[in-house]
Scaffold this motif. Structure first.
Motif, PDB file in Angstrom:
ATOM      1  N   GLY A   9      16.186  85.685  -6.078  1.00  0.00           N
ATOM      2  CA  GLY A   9      15.460  85.429  -7.314  1.00  0.00           C
ATOM      3  C   GLY A   9      16.332  84.909  -8.444  1.00  0.00           C
ATOM      4  O   GLY A   9      15.834  84.580  -9.510  1.00  0.00           O
ATOM      5  N   THR A  10      17.658  84.833  -8.233  1.00  0.00           N
ATOM      6  CA  THR A  10      18.556  84.315  -9.258  1.00  0.00           C
ATOM      7  C   THR A  10      18.267  82.840  -9.492  1.00  0.00           C
ATOM      8  O   THR A  10      18.141  82.067  -8.551  1.00  0.00           O
ATOM      9  N   LEU A  11      18.175  82.470 -10.754  1.00  0.00           N
ATOM     10  CA  LEU A  11      17.849  81.091 -11.113  1.00  0.00           C
ATOM     11  C   LEU A  11      19.101  80.369 -11.575  1.00  0.00           C
ATOM     12  O   LEU A  11      19.802  80.834 -12.468  1.00  0.00           O
ATOM     13  N   ILE A  12      19.411  79.238 -10.940  1.00  0.00           N
ATOM     14  CA  ILE A  12      20.470  78.346 -11.394  1.00  0.00           C
ATOM     15  C   ILE A  12      19.754  77.202 -12.093  1.00  0.00           C
ATOM     16  O   ILE A  12      18.884  76.563 -11.506  1.00  0.00           O
ATOM     17  N   GLU A  13      20.108  76.950 -13.339  1.00  0.00           N
ATOM     18  CA  GLU A  13      19.354  75.962 -14.121  1.00  0.00           C
ATOM     19  C   GLU A  13      20.298  75.106 -14.955  1.00  0.00           C
ATOM     20  O   GLU A  13      21.287  75.596 -15.492  1.00  0.00           O
ATOM     21  N   HIS A  14      19.968  73.811 -15.050  1.00  0.00           N
ATOM     22  CA  HIS A  14      20.660  72.886 -15.948  1.00  0.00           C
ATOM     23  C   HIS A  14      19.603  72.147 -16.752  1.00  0.00           C
ATOM     24  O   HIS A  14      18.676  71.558 -16.173  1.00  0.00           O
ATOM     25  N   MET A  15      19.736  72.190 -18.060  1.00  0.00           N
ATOM     26  CA  MET A  15      18.866  71.400 -18.915  1.00  0.00           C
ATOM     27  C   MET A  15      19.409  69.973 -18.881  1.00  0.00           C
ATOM     28  O   MET A  15      20.565  69.732 -19.212  1.00  0.00           O
ATOM     29  N   LEU A  16      18.585  69.028 -18.438  1.00  0.00           N
ATOM     30  CA  LEU A  16      19.024  67.636 -18.354  1.00  0.00           C
ATOM     31  C   LEU A  16      18.830  66.908 -19.673  1.00  0.00           C
ATOM     32  O   LEU A  16      19.398  65.841 -19.880  1.00  0.00           O
ATOM     33  N   GLY A  17      18.014  67.470 -20.557  1.00  0.00           N
ATOM     34  CA  GLY A  17      17.850  66.883 -21.876  1.00  0.00           C
ATOM     35  C   GLY A  17      16.622  67.407 -22.585  1.00  0.00           C
ATOM     36  O   GLY A  17      15.677  67.874 -21.968  1.00  0.00           O
ATOM     37  N   ILE A  18      16.697  67.325 -23.897  1.00  0.00           N
ATOM     38  CA  ILE A  18      15.597  67.673 -24.786  1.00  0.00           C
ATOM     39  C   ILE A  18      15.068  66.367 -25.357  1.00  0.00           C
ATOM     40  O   ILE A  18      15.849  65.465 -25.672  1.00  0.00           O
ATOM     41  N   TYR A  19      13.751  66.269 -25.503  1.00  0.00           N
ATOM     42  CA  TYR A  19      13.144  65.046 -26.037  1.00  0.00           C
ATOM     43  C   TYR A  19      13.757  64.740 -27.398  1.00  0.00           C
ATOM     44  O   TYR A  19      13.780  65.584 -28.283  1.00  0.00           O
ATOM     45  N   ASP A  20      14.270  63.541 -27.542  1.00  0.00           N
ATOM     46  CA  ASP A  20      14.943  63.108 -28.765  1.00  0.00           C
ATOM     47  C   ASP A  20      13.984  62.218 -29.554  1.00  0.00           C
ATOM     48  O   ASP A  20      13.897  61.017 -29.313  1.00  0.00           O
ATOM     49  N   LYS A  21      13.247  62.830 -30.464  1.00  0.00           N
ATOM     50  CA  LYS A  21      12.199  62.116 -31.187  1.00  0.00           C
ATOM     51  C   LYS A  21      12.753  60.922 -31.965  1.00  0.00           C
ATOM     52  O   LYS A  21      12.188  59.829 -31.920  1.00  0.00           O
ATOM     53  N   ALA A  22      13.867  61.100 -32.660  1.00  0.00           N
ATOM     54  CA  ALA A  22      14.437  60.015 -33.470  1.00  0.00           C
ATOM     55  C   ALA A  22      14.824  58.818 -32.600  1.00  0.00           C
ATOM     56  O   ALA A  22      14.505  57.675 -32.926  1.00  0.00           O
ATOM     57  N   THR A  23      15.493  59.081 -31.484  1.00  0.00           N
ATOM     58  CA  THR A  23      15.881  57.997 -30.582  1.00  0.00           C
ATOM     59  C   THR A  23      14.662  57.308 -30.002  1.00  0.00           C
ATOM     60  O   THR A  23      14.613  56.079 -29.904  1.00  0.00           O
TER      61      THR A  23
ATOM     62  N   VAL B 294      11.632  57.092 -31.307  1.00  0.00           N
ATOM     63  CA  VAL B 294      10.946  56.307 -32.346  1.00  0.00           C
ATOM     64  C   VAL B 294      11.663  54.978 -32.527  1.00  0.00           C
ATOM     65  O   VAL B 294      11.036  53.917 -32.572  1.00  0.00           O
ATOM     66  N   ARG B 295      13.011  55.007 -32.604  1.00  0.00           N
ATOM     67  CA  ARG B 295      13.781  53.756 -32.726  1.00  0.00           C
ATOM     68  C   ARG B 295      13.543  52.876 -31.512  1.00  0.00           C
ATOM     69  O   ARG B 295      13.391  51.668 -31.617  1.00  0.00           O
ATOM     70  N   ASN B 296      13.515  53.480 -30.340  1.00  0.00           N
ATOM     71  CA  ASN B 296      13.324  52.745 -29.095  1.00  0.00           C
ATOM     72  C   ASN B 296      11.976  52.019 -29.088  1.00  0.00           C
ATOM     73  O   ASN B 296      11.875  50.889 -28.640  1.00  0.00           O
ATOM     74  N   ARG B 297      10.933  52.663 -29.600  1.00  0.00           N
ATOM     75  CA  ARG B 297       9.606  52.039 -29.611  1.00  0.00           C
ATOM     76  C   ARG B 297       9.495  50.958 -30.679  1.00  0.00           C
ATOM     77  O   ARG B 297       8.772  50.001 -30.519  1.00  0.00           O
ATOM     78  N   ARG B 298      10.227  51.118 -31.796  1.00  0.00           N
ATOM     79  CA  ARG B 298      10.190  50.108 -32.856  1.00  0.00           C
ATOM     80  C   ARG B 298      10.983  48.875 -32.476  1.00  0.00           C
ATOM     81  O   ARG B 298      10.669  47.777 -32.892  1.00  0.00           O
ATOM     82  N   ASN B 299      12.065  49.059 -31.732  1.00  0.00           N
ATOM     83  CA  ASN B 299      12.940  47.954 -31.350  1.00  0.00           C
ATOM     84  C   ASN B 299      13.062  47.871 -29.842  1.00  0.00           C
ATOM     85  O   ASN B 299      14.129  48.093 -29.298  1.00  0.00           O
ATOM     86  N   PRO B 300      11.958  47.563 -29.163  1.00  0.00           N
ATOM     87  CA  PRO B 300      12.049  47.510 -27.695  1.00  0.00           C
ATOM     88  C   PRO B 300      12.995  46.405 -27.265  1.00  0.00           C
ATOM     89  O   PRO B 300      13.058  45.350 -27.873  1.00  0.00           O
ATOM     90  N   SER B 301      13.756  46.690 -26.238  1.00  0.00           N
ATOM     91  CA  SER B 301      14.701  45.680 -25.760  1.00  0.00           C
ATOM     92  C   SER B 301      13.928  44.579 -25.065  1.00  0.00           C
ATOM     93  O   SER B 301      12.967  44.810 -24.356  1.00  0.00           O
ATOM     94  N   THR B 302      14.350  43.383 -25.306  1.00  0.00           N
ATOM     95  CA  THR B 302      13.732  42.229 -24.654  1.00  0.00           C
ATOM     96  C   THR B 302      14.785  41.562 -23.789  1.00  0.00           C
ATOM     97  O   THR B 302      14.980  40.366 -23.849  1.00  0.00           O
ATOM     98  N   SER B 303      15.491  42.377 -23.064  1.00  0.00           N
ATOM     99  CA  SER B 303      16.596  41.863 -22.262  1.00  0.00           C
ATOM    100  C   SER B 303      16.069  40.956 -21.157  1.00  0.00           C
ATOM    101  O   SER B 303      15.016  41.172 -20.583  1.00  0.00           O
ATOM    102  N   LYS B 304      16.829  39.942 -20.902  1.00  0.00           N
ATOM    103  CA  LYS B 304      16.511  38.991 -19.839  1.00  0.00           C
ATOM    104  C   LYS B 304      17.641  39.017 -18.831  1.00  0.00           C
ATOM    105  O   LYS B 304      18.799  39.221 -19.178  1.00  0.00           O
TER     106      LYS B 304
END
Length: 159
Positions: free
Chosen positions: A37-51, A53-63
């Motif tokens: 029953g022992t749990l081994i856990e790693h948090m891979l990340g927390i939702y980064d709202k600021a990042t 929001v920036r990502n949605r405002r400036n979507p990459s248009t990479s070609k």
């Protein structure tokens, strides 16, 4: 938001050792439960709202080099940062979640989890929720299936 229904429940993918859990707009983690029953856990990340929001405002248009759209086009991307400190890099783990329309899926599923660099993860999710939006229309996976007529083996004629 097109993904609002995903904020109600977490998605899980059971691997050979780790179970990966994506809670959209909240967190991403990997865990393994030992027999006792022992749990081994790693948090891979927390939702980064600021990042995000920036990502949605400036979507990459990479070609790509040949001028065509990159493979990331047609994805909705969420960034998760400040996860558990990695033993290898001594930096917090990070995850990028890529949501892609899939008309072939009835439910939203985690397609794959890739550790692209030590403690840096890319999680691919297939969902029918994005398919109603023209920017995410399933062009890669939709199949124009021809009608197939099957015959019993007894009716099959060999030359």
């Amino acid at each position: 938001s097109l993904l609002a229904p995903l904020h109600q429940n977490c998605l899980r993918k059971i691997g050979s050792w780790w179970t990966y859990e994506v809670c959209a707009g909240k967190r991403v983690r990997q865990y393994h439960r030992e027999n006792g029953g022992t749990l081994i856990e790693h948090m891979l990340g927390i939702y980064d709202k600021a990042t995000n929001v920036r990502n949605r405002r400036n979507p990459s248009t990479s070609k790509s080099n040949n001028g065509t759209e990159s493979e990331n086009d047609g994805f909705l991307t969420e960034i998760y940062t400040k996860g558990s400190v990695c033993d290898i890099t001594q930096k917090p783990r990070e995850a990028t979640v890529l949501y892609r329309c899939s008309e072939l899926e009835k439910f939203t599923v985690i397609e794959s989890v890739v550790e692209s660099a030590p403690c840096t993860y890319t999680i691919n999710i297939l969902t029918p929720l994005l398919c109603s939006h023209p920017d995410f229309k399933d062009t890669h996976l939709s199949m124009n299936l021809a009608k197939m007529h099957c015959l019993p083996k007894s009716e099959f004629v060999e030359d």
